[in-house]
Design an enzyme around this catalytic site. Sequence first.
Site, mmCIF file in Angstrom:
data_model
loop_
_atom_site.group_PDB
_atom_site.id
_atom_site.type_symbol
_atom_site.label_atom_id
_atom_site.label_comp_id
_atom_site.label_asym_id
_atom_site.label_seq_id
_atom_site.Cartn_x
_atom_site.Cartn_y
_atom_site.Cartn_z
ATOM 1 N N CYS A 77 28.854 41.309 34.595
ATOM 2 C CA CYS A 77 28.097 42.494 34.191
ATOM 3 C C CYS A 77 26.619 42.210 33.967
ATOM 4 O O CYS A 77 25.797 43.101 34.092
ATOM 5 C CB CYS A 77 28.686 43.104 32.919
ATOM 6 S SG CYS A 77 28.477 42.081 31.435
ATOM 7 N N CYS A 82 31.299 41.526 29.338
ATOM 8 C CA CYS A 82 32.623 41.325 29.932
ATOM 9 C C CYS A 82 33.159 39.922 29.714
ATOM 10 O O CYS A 82 34.369 39.702 29.809
ATOM 11 C CB CYS A 82 32.607 41.651 31.420
ATOM 12 S SG CYS A 82 31.750 40.433 32.446
ATOM 13 N N CYS A 162 43.882 38.943 39.271
ATOM 14 C CA CYS A 162 42.802 38.776 40.251
ATOM 15 C C CYS A 162 42.061 37.472 39.994
ATOM 16 O O CYS A 162 41.485 36.880 40.900
ATOM 17 C CB CYS A 162 41.842 39.959 40.228
ATOM 18 S SG CYS A 162 40.555 39.889 38.954
ATOM 19 N N ASN A 354 18.560 35.563 23.163
ATOM 20 C CA ASN A 354 18.185 36.355 24.330
ATOM 21 C C ASN A 354 19.116 37.539 24.560
ATOM 22 O O ASN A 354 19.176 38.105 25.639
ATOM 23 C CB ASN A 354 18.162 35.490 25.594
ATOM 24 C CG ASN A 354 17.246 36.048 26.676
ATOM 25 O OD1 ASN A 354 16.135 36.478 26.396
ATOM 26 N ND2 ASN A 354 17.711 36.040 27.914
ATOM 27 N N GLU A 356 18.944 40.529 23.351
ATOM 28 C CA GLU A 356 18.218 41.785 23.527
ATOM 29 C C GLU A 356 17.133 41.648 24.585
ATOM 30 O O GLU A 356 17.010 42.495 25.461
ATOM 31 C CB GLU A 356 17.589 42.228 22.204
ATOM 32 C CG GLU A 356 16.807 43.545 22.296
ATOM 33 C CD GLU A 356 17.680 44.733 22.644
ATOM 34 O OE1 GLU A 356 17.161 45.694 23.238
ATOM 35 O OE2 GLU A 356 18.889 44.707 22.334
ATOM 36 N N PHE A 440 30.727 43.268 15.045
ATOM 37 C CA PHE A 440 29.388 43.295 15.636
ATOM 38 C C PHE A 440 29.449 42.573 16.983
ATOM 39 O O PHE A 440 29.640 41.365 17.052
ATOM 40 C CB PHE A 440 28.391 42.601 14.703
ATOM 41 C CG PHE A 440 26.950 42.763 15.106
ATOM 42 C CD1 PHE A 440 26.091 43.551 14.362
ATOM 43 C CD2 PHE A 440 26.440 42.132 16.224
ATOM 44 C CE1 PHE A 440 24.762 43.711 14.721
ATOM 45 C CE2 PHE A 440 25.122 42.272 16.599
ATOM 46 C CZ PHE A 440 24.275 43.063 15.848
ATOM 47 N N GLU A 964 38.472 50.267 48.717
ATOM 48 C CA GLU A 964 39.156 50.734 49.925
ATOM 49 C C GLU A 964 38.165 51.356 50.903
ATOM 50 O O GLU A 964 38.180 51.072 52.095
ATOM 51 C CB GLU A 964 40.247 51.740 49.564
ATOM 52 C CG GLU A 964 41.006 52.260 50.773
ATOM 53 C CD GLU A 964 42.114 53.237 50.415
ATOM 54 O OE1 GLU A 964 42.616 53.919 51.338
ATOM 55 O OE2 GLU A 964 42.468 53.333 49.228
ATOM 56 N N ARG A 1046 47.865 64.340 46.970
ATOM 57 C CA ARG A 1046 48.847 63.590 46.176
ATOM 58 C C ARG A 1046 49.012 64.208 44.790
ATOM 59 O O ARG A 1046 50.110 64.185 44.221
ATOM 60 C CB ARG A 1046 48.458 62.120 46.070
ATOM 61 C CG ARG A 1046 49.525 61.258 45.416
ATOM 62 C CD ARG A 1046 49.254 59.773 45.595
ATOM 63 N NE ARG A 1046 49.669 59.270 46.879
ATOM 64 C CZ ARG A 1046 50.852 58.710 47.142
ATOM 65 N NH1 ARG A 1046 51.755 58.622 46.185
ATOM 66 N NH2 ARG A 1046 51.143 58.270 48.339
ATOM 67 N N GLU A 1457 50.906 51.052 41.607
ATOM 68 C CA GLU A 1457 50.389 52.303 41.061
ATOM 69 C C GLU A 1457 51.355 53.064 40.156
ATOM 70 O O GLU A 1457 50.913 53.698 39.186
ATOM 71 C CB GLU A 1457 49.953 53.216 42.207
ATOM 72 C CG GLU A 1457 48.769 52.691 42.988
ATOM 73 C CD GLU A 1457 48.462 53.560 44.196
ATOM 74 O OE1 GLU A 1457 47.509 54.347 44.128
ATOM 75 O OE2 GLU A 1457 49.177 53.448 45.204
#
Length: 1522
Positions: A77, A82, A162, A354, A356, A440, A964, A1046, A1457
């Site tokens: 990110c 992340c 992944c 660092n 900010e 925080f 996709e 769908r 899914e």
Amino acid sequence: MHTRFRSLSRLPSSTFHTSHTFTHSLPTNNSGYRTAPLLHINGQPVPPSLAAQARPNQTLLSYLRSTLGLTGTKLGCGEGGCGACTVVLSAYCPRRNTLLHQSVNACLFPVLACDGKMITTVEGVGSWKKLDVHHSSASAREKDDNLHPIQRAMVDMHGSQCGFCTPGIIMAMYGLFATEDGEGPSRVSHLEEHLDGNLCRCTGYRPIWDAARSLCVDEGMGVVRGPCGVPCRECPEREVCEMECNVREREGVGSMDVVHSCTQRKVVEFRKVVDEKHGSDWWKQPMDMFPKELLPTTENTEIREQLSKPLVVVDSSIHNGGTWLQPHTLEELLDLFRDYAPAEKGGIKMVVGNTEVGIETKFKHAVYNRLVHPKESIHSLYEVLETESHFHVGACSSLSALQQFCHRVLHTNLATDVQNDTALHKKRTAKPIHDMLRWFASTQIRNVACLGGNLATASPISDMNPLLASMNAQIVLASRPVSDGGIERRKIAVKDFFTGYRTVDKKDIEVIERVDIPMVSEFEYVAPFKQARRREDDISIVTSGMRMRLSPSEHSWVIADVAIAFGGMAPKTVLANKTMAAMLGKAFEESTFAEARAVLQHEFRMPDDVPGGQAEYRLTLACSFLYKFYLHCAAELKKDVEASASKDNFPAVPAIPSDEESAIGGFVSAPKPSIRGAQSFPAPKVATGLEATHLAASNAESAKVLASPKEPSKLDSVGQPATHASGPLHCTGEAAYTDDIPAPENLLHGSLILASKCHAPLASIDITPALSIPGVFGAYTHQDIEKLGGDNRMGPILLDDVAFLPVGEKVEFVGQVLGIVVGASQEIAEKGARAVVVEYGEEEAGNAIVSIEDAIKAGSFWTDFRHEMKRGGDVYHILSQTEVDGKPLVVVEGSIRSGGQEHFYLEPNSTLAIPSESGTNLTIYASTQAPTKTQDFCARVTNTPAARVVVRMKRMGGGFGGKETRSVFSSVAAAVAAKCSNRPVRLTLNRDTDMSITGGRHAFVTYYRAGAVVNDDGTVKLHALDVKLYNNGGCKFDLTGPVMDRALFHVDNCYNWPNFHSVGTPCKTSQPPHTAFRGFGGPQGMVITEHIMDHFAIKCNVSGDKLRRDNMYTLQDCTPFGMRFGDNFTGKWNVPSMYDQLYNTLDVPGRRAAIAAFNAKNKWTKRGIALIPTKFGIAFTAKYMNQGGALVHLYTDGTVLVSHGGTEMGQGLHTKVCQVAAQAFGIPLDDVYVNDSSTDKVANTIPSAASMSTDLNGMATLDACRKILERIQPIRDQLPPNAKLSEVAKKAFYERVDLSAHGFYALDNDRCGYDWNKDRPEDFPVDLPENSWKGHPFNYFTQGVALAEVEIDVLTGDHKTLSADVIVDVGSSINPAIDIGQIEGAFIQGMGWSTIEEVVYADDDHTWIRPRARVFTTGPGTYKIPCFNDVPERFNVSLLENADNPFAVHSSKAVGEPPFFLGCSVFFAIKDAVTAARGENSGYFEFRMPATSERIRMACGDVISSECIATEFSTFQPKGSF
């Protein structure tokens, strides 16, 4: 990249136990300062030539990846949100005389701040590689690998899918296990408290928690609730133990039909592995690896001498990164500020962590000519001390240091009575600071961020600033106005420090030296409050610090002093002065706070378009916090009075009603949850599925040989819970993703030129300013595509999109791609792209169409793709009746909205395009689910024959549908640049760019009318449904039509509507093109019916559980689109039995009764529960897409290489395909390998989507395997029965038998495809289902049921998921471990979509965002996916037994899914809890999705929220983007 350094990074951990005696060749000069840093990576010194390349404005991540080639650390990110970039920073701390090991975000932390420290990356922790046979350690040579226990735990417990986030998670754990006290591994509570800075989009976190727990010193011991220190079957108290794992274990006694597992069992079993492979001191690795030359005891005086000199680095490269200054004394620091801080002298910026400044430089493109990083030797800046009256916090001390200081204060035992009062006051001073810091940001941020930076930044939503202001803290500012003068200090109260939006009362030459926090006194109470979109690692919506000192009077307690400070209520941290004045001197009682609340509402009521939005919610939170503070103070006062020797002399303390006690505190001070789970699945077996009939042998003899099933064998692969094939590589950082591919010679980096507004024509593009920047090689636009002779048009269905927008055409969305700039580095390319001058014409009349409501008003639809489905009678006429056959017809009418969702795959879109043969050929390495589609459009746009374009895809760091179609444009841009420049081009999108322009899940708005018949026995039966669906497709068609289709196929979910009418209308707006996302419209359809079921339950006053069960499809029932349940139509219909199983075994009636009792006793905390089913159709609705191909090679050593048309994005496809091939050949799974997905191996492939990849590619692979097996069978017959496959293959080779085969599989014509426009044939049989003449859209249904229980805080809207039990029918699983992982990951992703994940656009509801139609949620700072803390505290998953499926390979079922919608059970449980908060007579209400904290709070209907809503409560809805 220097191979010397690369080799050093890969040394096994055992080598780190030796002492280092390296000597640096240190760049220095005669001025007393150094010009290059001393860097150590993974225990080894960085060569001076490489260290000298570190730039002042360069992050550690950039340096690791681009300079050192250490790509295990990932860029997810770029804003510390992340955790994919996590590394561990180790340094000797002289103040504590110990080594400190702390995890940090390498994407923010400056590389030059690592001077004199050791950086540990995932490469230094362990490796999947076997050790060198020449290694000196004999025991080490015997190891099969060099995995660290943390890595092994993650592999063995299926903690990666992944794998892109995995190295960061490994490093976060590594930092937490690297204890400084030397007492051993961490405790569970320590990990639960601090594993808060990493995100995972795939796994659902539960297996990661199991891996972490397995290594904790106290897991499985005294902290376990119940007798679970040993496996359940060995437990001496097994017959009386009622823990979930043991109950399920007992149920399986007497047979081996079901495999049970649970957190406790896995922990105990893995302990044996750790003891066997690693010994008991594995956790000492960070200490042993630390370079001895960096310790004060080292004999290397040169190192110490050099580190004593200030570091000054000037960037003379084309990056122009300014100057880095590292002063060693406070005087040096203040002199720098005096000489350079004023703007006329060029300015200077102080950086510590660092956290900010890094955001400002990356996202706001701030430029700082001088960066100053104070050395830790400046004690007054870094110390945290206590005196009798104050805590003194150095401005540069890390927030973690402050938190740990407060933790020590809180856990100091009270000694003597004389010391009790002082110690108690210290604890009460420390606790609110400690509790606020727990939430925080993240551990990685807190480890380097400092309190001074937080104050100087002056964020209006800072957590700490309001707390410090309320505590009367003071800031000490230091300056040195004269070079030969002394240090001057000035004090200012924190409450007076903030003068406006991000401005403070600090002179340019001043530096914040420390913060002084006074101790609280007797009867003085402080409490912190915050509410965010997500609990962990999220900026607050509203935050507050409140302090009150009470004084006893004759008849009551009086408010002697009060301070109430807020963040998030104004452009700066503010005190509620009017409210405080209204309280001061008043009696401490509830009526005083009620009066104060009215003043507070008047003091802070905000306009509707206030920046940040949520005006009513923010005011409600402020008022709720005030009420919580009253309850907090009353509870604390009661404790103090009761503990006082003079308690009889005090006035009475206001009593708190028992049903309001749950409002005291909240999550800020509560322990973080323990996440545990149990999993069960049928005993592994090799089942026969579609292959029995579809892959018929060519002759009778072959059919006999290939007949299945065979007797169980230890070589069986199918059905086994094998770990992910790439799991070890994920956990060591050795798994290569597109952006990790080593840079080819002459590589150029790309950055897209993006439109900054829409709804206006593109007037001109001037690339000249970009070309003038040193390091920029070129800039390419639509004109260059014309020069290539390429076709600029793109689109998966309609060619309505373009690669680069031509001048003169309308800009259709903010962020539309106009071109690409390429340069020597990513930074240079981005700088060039920003320099391009883009001009726009006049905006078109009217506002841009952004929302579905906008589109409906404007009639902006893709009308050619509006589809309708009818079944039964005329629903309009039916719903106008009041009775059906003399029975009352109950009609409900309403609407439901579901928001969009960002894919948030951890790996952003990335492409490496390499031209060859003078640019006539292109090799494209892309992170894509659709290699063939990528190939097609790269060829089309660059005017290159498809045969000369090869697309290769090794693995993706997540996809979920987002890669996709919407990955193709970035690959095309890179291909254009590569062809035009004839040089390799790498284009990796920044996270904010990726989220801004790639689209996401479609938002839906649905209007419905539905009728149900009430039978004489009270049973309610569904009768008719009329539903109109609209989805927001964005500005291009992409896959919007199929997504709507769908949704129409799934709007019935599991319920039978005899009379049915639905219309789906795709809407065209000015949002980016929206696209596929896990579920592909199915969840948006199913949520409609579930909402309607709740509506009926309220209207008819019946149980929602019974209503659902009474109306489920039964065998031989038909769907509205004509598919019949059961037999050869859809296979087994298991939803009713699974529903009953959960309902009965989990005692849903008893659970509901317990919840009702809990809710009756708790006014401000409510619980809810929901039991939700799902069925998900498996097949591409586009008939041609139901095909797959594979290429299989059998080598003469008996190993097998498989290439197939699918792509690996973490779903375990390659692993399952290998299992199918290994089973076919009867060889170990390790002997089968899938290298990559490549269009020159398997051509004309279908995207990996629709959960069909195993069905298609597994069958195709099996087809190829069987062809080879038939060919070699005669050879096998000539050899002994026990001949190895290698012997058979070698003999076959010498006899010229082809050992390669192409396999192919296409779903039968009569089991896929649906023609919406086909009329009923005149001769269509009357006994067949209505609409079945249009086709058979699905091969079968994957089915499941979930039960979720939640708890909400009525006063804040916060929620937590107490438990989730899930059962899914996945047929006969090829790999139950992977399938359970997919279920858990899908569940959490669905839970996120329906609760905390909110996509926000600049629309009519958010006019404070500009320009109109811009997406606001473009990174982890504004968009919140579930994190470690959000997982259900008890998370149990089961695979259904006896669920063979004859319609897929090895009787399996698709799994990716279908479970997604089950996560919505959490949404409906929250809705149940909100209903309880509203009261029994609240009636129906539209609860929009997602159930954010705002929607939860504002729907509860209490007095406080009603007062804060300017409009009528019954019609109020929080704003949203739909």
